[in-house]
Write a protein that holds these residues in place. Sequence first.
Motif, PDB file in Angstrom:
ATOM      1  N   VAL A 113       1.014  -1.146  -0.135  1.00 41.56           N
ATOM      2  CA  VAL A 113      -0.021  -0.023  -0.041  1.00 41.56           C
ATOM      3  C   VAL A 113       0.840   1.348  -0.017  1.00 41.56           C
ATOM      4  CG1 VAL A 113      -1.933   1.136   1.280  1.00 41.56           C
ATOM      5  CG2 VAL A 113      -1.789  -1.328   1.434  1.00 41.56           C
ATOM      6  N   LEU A 114       0.695   2.053  -1.200  1.00 31.01           N
ATOM      7  CA  LEU A 114       1.718   3.072  -1.122  1.00 31.01           C
ATOM      8  C   LEU A 114       0.927   4.648  -0.649  1.00 31.01           C
ATOM      9  CD1 LEU A 114       3.090   2.171  -4.917  1.00 31.01           C
ATOM     10  CD2 LEU A 114       4.088   2.132  -2.572  1.00 31.01           C
ATOM     11  N   MET A 115       1.724   5.405  -0.101  1.00 26.95           N
ATOM     12  CA  MET A 115       0.905   6.602   0.307  1.00 26.95           C
ATOM     13  C   MET A 115       1.881   7.781   0.125  1.00 26.95           C
ATOM     14  SD  MET A 115       0.404   6.385   4.347  1.00 26.95           S
ATOM     15  CE  MET A 115       1.690   5.600   5.506  1.00 26.95           C
ATOM     16  N   SER A 116       1.538   8.966  -0.336  1.00 30.40           N
ATOM     17  CA  SER A 116       2.476   9.999  -0.645  1.00 30.40           C
ATOM     18  C   SER A 116       1.475  11.325  -0.728  1.00 30.40           C
ATOM     19  CB  SER A 116       3.022   9.801  -2.172  1.00 30.40           C
ATOM     20  OG  SER A 116       4.004  10.933  -2.172  1.00 30.40           O
ATOM     21  N   HIS A 117       2.147  12.445  -1.059  1.00 32.64           N
ATOM     22  CA  HIS A 117       1.769  13.788  -0.992  1.00 32.64           C
ATOM     23  C   HIS A 117       1.929  13.938  -2.567  1.00 32.64           C
ATOM     24  CE1 HIS A 117       5.902  15.147  -0.292  1.00 32.64           C
ATOM     25  NE2 HIS A 117       5.414  16.276  -0.596  1.00 32.64           N
ATOM     26  N   LEU A 118       1.573  14.898  -3.196  1.00 29.74           N
ATOM     27  CA  LEU A 118       1.759  15.463  -4.122  1.00 29.74           C
ATOM     28  C   LEU A 118       1.237  17.161  -4.253  1.00 29.74           C
ATOM     29  CD1 LEU A 118       2.567  15.318  -7.382  1.00 29.74           C
ATOM     30  CD2 LEU A 118       0.341  14.788  -7.814  1.00 29.74           C
ATOM     31  N   GLY A 119       2.632  17.674  -4.512  1.00 27.77           N
ATOM     32  CA  GLY A 119       2.437  19.349  -4.276  1.00 27.77           C
ATOM     33  C   GLY A 119       2.156  19.856  -2.810  1.00 27.77           C
ATOM     34  N   ARG A 120       1.351  21.041  -3.030  1.00 28.76           N
ATOM     35  CA  ARG A 120       0.809  21.500  -1.755  1.00 28.76           C
ATOM     36  C   ARG A 120      -0.312  22.205  -1.899  1.00 28.76           C
ATOM     37  NH1 ARG A 120       6.407  25.123   0.033  1.00 28.76           N
ATOM     38  NH2 ARG A 120       7.537  23.443   0.765  1.00 28.76           N
TER      39      ARG A 120
ATOM     40  N   LYS B 131      -1.541  -4.229 -12.805  1.00 29.36           N
ATOM     41  CA  LYS B 131      -2.442  -3.171 -12.428  1.00 29.36           C
ATOM     42  C   LYS B 131      -2.389  -2.610 -11.071  1.00 29.36           C
ATOM     43  CE  LYS B 131      -7.373  -2.766 -12.112  1.00 29.36           C
ATOM     44  NZ  LYS B 131      -8.300  -2.439 -11.888  1.00 29.36           N
ATOM     45  N   VAL B 132      -2.326  -1.261 -11.039  1.00 29.58           N
ATOM     46  CA  VAL B 132      -2.007  -0.653  -9.551  1.00 29.58           C
ATOM     47  C   VAL B 132      -3.592  -0.245  -9.333  1.00 29.58           C
ATOM     48  CG1 VAL B 132      -1.132   1.308  -8.868  1.00 29.58           C
ATOM     49  CG2 VAL B 132       0.430  -0.220  -9.962  1.00 29.58           C
ATOM     50  N   LEU B 133      -3.937  -0.828  -8.223  1.00 33.52           N
ATOM     51  CA  LEU B 133      -5.310  -0.252  -7.599  1.00 33.52           C
ATOM     52  C   LEU B 133      -5.044   0.891  -7.198  1.00 33.52           C
ATOM     53  CD1 LEU B 133      -6.313  -3.557  -5.627  1.00 33.52           C
ATOM     54  CD2 LEU B 133      -7.073  -2.791  -8.036  1.00 33.52           C
ATOM     55  N   PHE B 134      -6.253   1.941  -7.026  1.00 37.26           N
ATOM     56  CA  PHE B 134      -6.314   3.331  -6.573  1.00 37.26           C
ATOM     57  C   PHE B 134      -7.418   3.715  -5.475  1.00 37.26           C
ATOM     58  CE2 PHE B 134      -6.974   7.900  -6.956  1.00 37.26           C
ATOM     59  CZ  PHE B 134      -5.921   8.477  -6.579  1.00 37.26           C
ATOM     60  N   GLY B 135      -6.905   4.146  -4.392  1.00 32.23           N
ATOM     61  CA  GLY B 135      -8.037   4.266  -3.315  1.00 32.23           C
ATOM     62  C   GLY B 135      -8.135   6.017  -3.506  1.00 32.23           C
ATOM     63  N   ASP B 136      -9.382   6.024  -3.754  1.00 31.44           N
ATOM     64  CA  ASP B 136      -9.656   7.682  -4.292  1.00 31.44           C
ATOM     65  C   ASP B 136      -9.972   8.553  -2.965  1.00 31.44           C
ATOM     66  OD1 ASP B 136     -12.111   6.862  -3.228  1.00 31.44           O
ATOM     67  OD2 ASP B 136     -13.152   6.517  -5.393  1.00 31.44           O
ATOM     68  N   ASP B 137      -9.739   7.905  -2.038  1.00 28.11           N
ATOM     69  CA  ASP B 137      -9.804   8.950  -0.515  1.00 28.11           C
ATOM     70  C   ASP B 137      -8.842   8.251   0.251  1.00 28.11           C
ATOM     71  OD1 ASP B 137     -10.098   9.711   2.053  1.00 28.11           O
ATOM     72  OD2 ASP B 137     -12.365  10.562   1.453  1.00 28.11           O
TER      73      ASP B 137
ATOM     74  N   ASN C 146      -8.764  -6.382   1.411  1.00 25.97           N
ATOM     75  CA  ASN C 146      -8.825  -7.268   0.619  1.00 25.97           C
ATOM     76  C   ASN C 146      -7.465  -7.518  -0.190  1.00 25.97           C
ATOM     77  OD1 ASN C 146     -11.373  -8.174   1.387  1.00 25.97           O
ATOM     78  ND2 ASN C 146     -12.053  -6.243   0.666  1.00 25.97           N
ATOM     79  N   LEU C 147      -6.684  -6.810  -0.091  1.00 20.48           N
ATOM     80  CA  LEU C 147      -5.475  -6.710  -0.985  1.00 20.48           C
ATOM     81  C   LEU C 147      -4.534  -8.057  -0.864  1.00 20.48           C
ATOM     82  CD1 LEU C 147      -4.264  -4.393  -2.687  1.00 20.48           C
ATOM     83  CD2 LEU C 147      -2.559  -3.791  -1.047  1.00 20.48           C
ATOM     84  N   LYS C 148      -4.446  -8.590  -2.052  1.00 20.45           N
ATOM     85  CA  LYS C 148      -3.653  -9.886  -1.971  1.00 20.45           C
ATOM     86  C   LYS C 148      -2.016  -9.757  -2.309  1.00 20.45           C
ATOM     87  CE  LYS C 148      -7.748 -12.074  -4.065  1.00 20.45           C
ATOM     88  NZ  LYS C 148      -8.187 -10.947  -4.175  1.00 20.45           N
ATOM     89  N   SER C 149      -1.405 -10.542  -1.976  1.00 18.09           N
ATOM     90  CA  SER C 149       0.125 -10.736  -2.199  1.00 18.09           C
ATOM     91  C   SER C 149       0.327 -10.634  -3.547  1.00 18.09           C
ATOM     92  CB  SER C 149       0.425 -12.128  -1.592  1.00 18.09           C
ATOM     93  OG  SER C 149       1.505 -12.791  -2.309  1.00 18.09           O
ATOM     94  N   GLY C 150       1.217  -9.536  -3.947  1.00 18.47           N
ATOM     95  CA  GLY C 150       1.753  -9.503  -5.138  1.00 18.47           C
ATOM     96  C   GLY C 150       0.910  -7.921  -5.627  1.00 18.47           C
ATOM     97  N   GLU C 151      -0.134  -7.723  -4.945  1.00 25.15           N
ATOM     98  CA  GLU C 151      -0.835  -6.561  -5.547  1.00 25.15           C
ATOM     99  C   GLU C 151      -0.217  -5.198  -4.939  1.00 25.15           C
ATOM    100  OE1 GLU C 151      -5.380  -8.379  -6.546  1.00 25.15           O
ATOM    101  OE2 GLU C 151      -5.071  -7.424  -4.409  1.00 25.15           O
ATOM    102  N   ILE C 152      -0.551  -4.234  -5.609  1.00 24.06           N
ATOM    103  CA  ILE C 152      -0.089  -2.787  -5.277  1.00 24.06           C
ATOM    104  C   ILE C 152      -1.350  -1.833  -5.220  1.00 24.06           C
ATOM    105  CG2 ILE C 152       1.196  -0.688  -5.929  1.00 24.06           C
ATOM    106  CD1 ILE C 152       3.195  -2.565  -7.315  1.00 24.06           C
ATOM    107  N   LEU C 153      -1.553  -1.029  -4.161  1.00 19.74           N
ATOM    108  CA  LEU C 153      -2.435  -0.159  -4.102  1.00 19.74           C
ATOM    109  C   LEU C 153      -2.093   1.339  -3.590  1.00 19.74           C
ATOM    110  CD1 LEU C 153      -5.624   0.915  -3.253  1.00 19.74           C
ATOM    111  CD2 LEU C 153      -5.187   0.090  -1.029  1.00 19.74           C
ATOM    112  N   LEU C 154      -2.464   2.273  -4.575  1.00 22.55           N
ATOM    113  CA  LEU C 154      -1.840   3.619  -4.193  1.00 22.55           C
ATOM    114  C   LEU C 154      -2.930   4.392  -3.754  1.00 22.55           C
ATOM    115  CD1 LEU C 154       0.088   5.984  -4.792  1.00 22.55           C
ATOM    116  CD2 LEU C 154      -0.872   6.275  -6.808  1.00 22.55           C
TER     117      LEU C 154
END
Length: 394
Positions: free
Chosen positions: A54-61, A86-92, A104-112
């Motif tokens: 599960v990736l989390m970041s900021h972008l800009g200010r 496929k990279v999944l996206f959490g819209d909030d 529900n994330l499975k091994s090998g999956e990426i969620l941003l």
Amino acid sequence: MKNITDFDFKGKRALIRVDFNVPLNDKFEITDDTRIRAAIPTIQYVLDNGGAVVLMSHLGRPKTGPEDRFSLQHLVPHLSQVFDRKVLFGDDCVGEQAKSLSANLKSGEILLLENLRFYADETKGDVDFAKSLAGHGDVYINDAFGTAHRAHASTSIIAQFFNEKGCGYVMQAELENAQKVLDKSEKPYTAIMGGAKISDKIMIIEKLLEKVDHLIIGGGMSYTFFKAMGGDIGNSLVEEDKLPLALELIKKAKSLGVDLMLPIDSVIADAFSNDANTDICMNNAIPSGWMGLDIGPQAAEVFSRTVRDSKTILWNGPMGVFEMENFANGTKAVAEAIVEATKNGAFSLIGGGDSAAAVNQLGYGSDVSYVSTGGGALLEYMEGKELPGVVALG
Ligand SMILES: Nc1ncnc2c1ncn2[C@@H]1O[C@H](COP(=O)(O)OP(=O)(O)O)[C@@H](O)[C@H]1O
Ligand SMILES: O=C(OP(=O)(O)O)[C@H](O)COP(=O)(O)O
């Protein structure tokens, strides 16, 4: 501090704080993906060892909540390509949809997750917000060196909610390389400061004066010094409230025997444009209506000579508006001198988003010792400050 290789990721979700604050053009395409490429080994390590990411970041200010131009959704196609899945996206980042995806994330999956700074609670370091974020993962990894100087919810406060926490490869490499310069800066040690973020950087100059033999000041920040000394700088970049500090720094350099070098001449322009009329001018006599947008040829020559003879080099901030071809020569000359010095055995550390972009744009990324993904974070670390993002992992 533990690092990524200390954990068993099999069947676990790694919540990784990355710094994906990358430049986007007006079509929302990534113009420099250095920070994304840097994070690949950390993410790949988790995937290769049976984990989910599960990736989390900021972008800009962003100042007022969600704004499309700051959405991390723009990075999804690029990330899907890089990781060939496929990279999944959490819209909030703390919403129900994101929670359900991470649960529900499975091994090998990426969620941003969506931009953390769409919530003011991120920069405020809100504990409840940090706790919500923590729910997305089993192991917390901080690989966001570029943001490690911020005591934000995702970079520092969140760590208290994890038994398993540590740094990723980016954070580890950044700290090791910065430490090399801190511990053993072979002389002559030259720091080169430039760019436009004057108030962010002028404080570190004072600290650097205690360590370096030469301090080169170019780019937008140099005009504050010329104005402080009574020069005419036309419409060049200046921070009026920093004029007394600039004078103090000149005095301090003298008393410490440090060679503080300001550019003798500038390439001046009658507009902030690559198509403007240009001229070369001594730096204390820039006509009104004109502005310095690059160091001049004499300054480039003097700076390059000093850099070539150095054994330790720290560079932050371009010498001019290098994004415009007509004002890129100074930055190019200094970059070339750094490459030559590095070939002759110097250790060269380049920091700052724009400085890194300049070095990469010129194709010198692998000809210098290390290109940092951090600007402010690197400078604060070099100043001797503790980085909240690092302290939290201890
Ligand atoms: N003389 C100048 N006048 C205006 N802007 C300048 C000047 N010299 C450099 N710049 C600008 O400074 C920016 C980089 O500054 P900064 O953010 O401080 O560097 P970094 O990202 O490397 O830390 C670049 O976009 C560049 O165009
Ligand atoms: O781009 C960044 O820093 P930098 O401009 O100092 O390189 C980091 O992502 C931190 O961003 P911030 O300065 O908005 O906290």
